[in-house]
Design a protein around this motif. Structure first.
Motif, short mmCIF file in Angstrom:
data_model
loop_
_atom_site.label_atom_id
_atom_site.label_comp_id
_atom_site.label_asym_id
_atom_site.label_seq_id
_atom_site.Cartn_x
_atom_site.Cartn_y
_atom_site.Cartn_z
N THR A 111 10.94 7.73 -0.10
CA THR A 111 9.71 6.92 -0.11
C THR A 111 9.82 5.70 0.30
OG1 THR A 111 8.77 8.72 -1.75
CG2 THR A 111 7.60 6.61 -1.42
N ASP A 112 9.14 5.28 1.23
CA ASP A 112 9.29 3.63 1.59
C ASP A 112 7.89 2.85 1.14
OD1 ASP A 112 12.01 4.01 2.44
OD2 ASP A 112 11.09 4.58 4.58
N VAL A 113 8.23 1.83 0.57
CA VAL A 113 6.83 0.92 0.24
C VAL A 113 7.22 -0.33 0.87
CG1 VAL A 113 5.58 -0.07 -1.36
CG2 VAL A 113 6.80 2.23 -1.89
N VAL A 114 6.32 -0.78 1.77
CA VAL A 114 6.30 -2.26 2.31
C VAL A 114 5.39 -3.15 1.90
CG1 VAL A 114 6.50 -3.46 4.68
CG2 VAL A 114 7.50 -1.11 4.17
N LEU A 115 5.76 -4.25 1.25
CA LEU A 115 4.73 -5.06 0.56
C LEU A 115 4.39 -6.16 1.62
CD1 LEU A 115 3.11 -6.07 -1.71
CD2 LEU A 115 4.91 -7.23 -2.57
N VAL A 116 3.11 -6.29 1.99
CA VAL A 116 2.61 -7.37 2.79
C VAL A 116 2.08 -8.71 2.10
CG1 VAL A 116 0.92 -8.05 4.50
CG2 VAL A 116 1.77 -5.67 4.67
#
Length: 387
Positions: A262-267
Motif C-alpha cells: 500500500t503506497d501513500v504519497v503526500l502532496v
C-alpha cells in the motif's frame, strides 16, 4: 549550475511534444530550451507537417536506430575528442532527431494503426446503500440521493456525487461506491472532503460523519484525497491493514488487492501511517514523500522522497510511468482501460521503462511500445496478447 539537456534529450522532448505524450515536468525543460530564438525557429521548422513528411520518406529507407548504435560504439571507442564531438553533434541532429520526429509523426497520424479492433466492455459505476440496494450511476445523467426515510442526502451529476451535511443521522449509515476498471469518479463527502477514485476502486463511507467521532472511510484500490480540516475529528483512511490518519491535507493512496504494498504519497500537510495490527509501528509522512506498507510485513513502513505529480497524474486522466517494469505498466493499463493483457514475453516483463500518455486510446500506447521498443502484440476482442 543546472546541466543543459543534450541534443538527444531535446529530440526526444520534441518528439513527445508532437505525439502529445510529454509530461508536465518535461514540458518545463522544453519550454526553457525554446526561450532561445534560434531554438524556437528550429522547433517551428521541425513541427511543420510537410517537413516531417519529407523526413518520413527518408526514414522509411534507413534503419536509423541501428545505424546510431553502431556509430555510437565507434565514437565511444575513439580517443579523438574533437572528432567525437563533431560526429555526435551532426549525427544526433541528422539521425536521432529524424528518428524521433518520424515516430512522432506516424504516432500522431495513426500511420501504424492496427487492423484489429479492441472492444472495450462498458461496466457500470454502482452505489450500494446501507440496506444492500444497488443503484446504477449513469455517467451522463443526474439524480437525487435519498435515505431510507426519503430525505435528500446528496446529488449525483455526471461523474460526481456531492453529499450534503444536513442529513439527520443519529448513527453511522454507510454507502459504498464501486468504480469498475476503465472509469474514474469523484465524490464530495458530507464534511466537504473531496475524493477522486481511480479505476477498479471501492470506497465505503458514512452518509454523514457524526460529531465527536473519527471520520473513517474504507478504501480498496486507489484514490486521491483532499481532506477538509477538522482538528477535533481526525480523518482516517482504512486500507488493507494500514490506517492513514490526517486532520486536513492532500494525499494519494494506492492499495489494490493484487499489489504487495500500500503506497501513500503526500502532496501537502502531514499524515500519520500506522499498522492496524501494530499501532506502535507508525510513521509521520512529510510532503513530497511516499510511505510504503508491505502487506506481508506488518512491522515495516518505508519512506522515500518522490515526485508527487507522477503518482497523482491519473486524476487528470494521464498515465505516467517512471522506472517501472513492463509487467507493472501492463497492470496499470488493464485497470485504466478495462482490458485483459497477457504478456508472453518473459524477458520484457522485468524491463523498466519511462513513458507518459495523456488521454490516449490504448491502441496508440501499444503502437508506441511497438515502434519504440519493438514489441509484437495481437488483439482479440478486449484481450491483448504480447509475444
Amino acid at each position: 549550475m543546472e546541466k543543459s539537456p543534450s541534443e538527444y534529450q531535446i529530440a526526444e522532448l520534441i518528439y513527445k511534444s508532437i505525439a502529445k505524450v510529454i509530461a508536465s515536468e518535461e514540458k518545463v525543460v522544453l519550454d526553457k530550451w525554446l526561450e532561445s530564438e534560434s531554438n524556437l525557429a528550429l522547433y517551428n521548422k521541425i513541427v511543420d507537417q510537410k517537413n516531417i513528411q519529407n523526413k518520413l520518406s527518408i526514414y522509411k529507407h534507413i534503419e536509423t536506430e541501428r545505424i546510431y548504435q553502431k556509430l555510437e560504439g565507434r565514437i565511444i571507442s575513439t580517443d579523438k575528442k574533437v572528432k567525437t564531438l563533431k560526429l555526435l553533434r551532426v549525427f544526433k541532429y541528422a539521425s536521432i532527431l529524424l528518428l524521433f520526429l518520424s515516430l512522432g509523426y506516424v504516432y500522431q497520424s495513426g500511420y501504424f494503426s492496427n487492423k484489429d479492433v479492441l472492444v472495450l466492455p462498458n461496466e457500470n459505476i454502482t452505489l450500494q446503500l446501507e440496506n444492500g440496494t444497488i443503484k446504477i450511476i449513469k455517467e451522463d445523467g443526474s439524480s437525487e440521493l435519498v435515505d431510507s426515510k426519503g430525505n435528500i442526502i446528496g446529488n449525483q451529476n455526471g461523474t460526481q456525487i456531492v453529499y450534503s451535511n444536513t442529513a439527520d443521522e443519529e448513527a453511522l449509515v454507510y454507502n459504498t461506491l464501486n468504480v469498475p476498471y476503465g472509469k474514474r469518479f469523484e465524490i464530495t463527502l458530507s464534511d466537504g472532503t473531496k475524493v477522486n477514485l481511480n479505476a477498479g476502486t471501492s470506497l465505503k463511507y458514512p452518509v454523514k460523519f457524526l460529531k465527536g467521532q473519527n471520520r473513517e472511510v474504507f478504501l480498496k484500490g486507489e484514490a486521491f484525497f483532499n481532506v477538509s480540516k477538522d482538528e477535533k475529528n481526525p480523518f482516517i483512511v482504512n486500507s488493507d491493514g494500514l490506517n492513514i490518519q490526517v486532520l486536513g491535507t492532500q494525499f494519494n493512496v494506492s492499495s489494490y488487492t493484487e499489489d504487495l504494498e500500500t503506497d501513500v504519497v503526500l502532496v501537502e500537510g502531514s499524515v500519520n501511517l500506522y499498522s492496524q495490527k501494530n499501532q506502535n509501528n507508525s510513521v509521520i509522512l512529510k510532503p513530497g514523500f511516499k510511505g510504503s506498507y508491505n502487506k506481508n510485513d506488518t512491522e515495516s513502513i518505508f519512506t522515500k522522497p518522490v515526485i508527487t505529480s507522477i503518482y497523482t497524474a491519473w486524476v487528470n486522466g494521464e498515465l505516467v510511468f517512471r522506472n517501472m517494469t513492463f509487467d507493472n505498466i501492463m497492470k496499470k493499463m488493464q485497470r485504466h482501460y478495462n482490458v485483459e493483457i497477457v504478456n508472453n514475453n518473459n524477458v520484457l516483463a522485468s524491463e523498466k521503462f519511462n513513458a507518459s500518455f495523456r488521454n490516449e486510446p490504448i491502441e496508440k500506447i501499444l503502437e508506441y511500445f511497438k515502434v519504440t521498443y519493438d514489441i509484437n502484440y495481437t488483439i482479440n476482442n478486449n484481450k491483448i496478447i504480447i509475444n
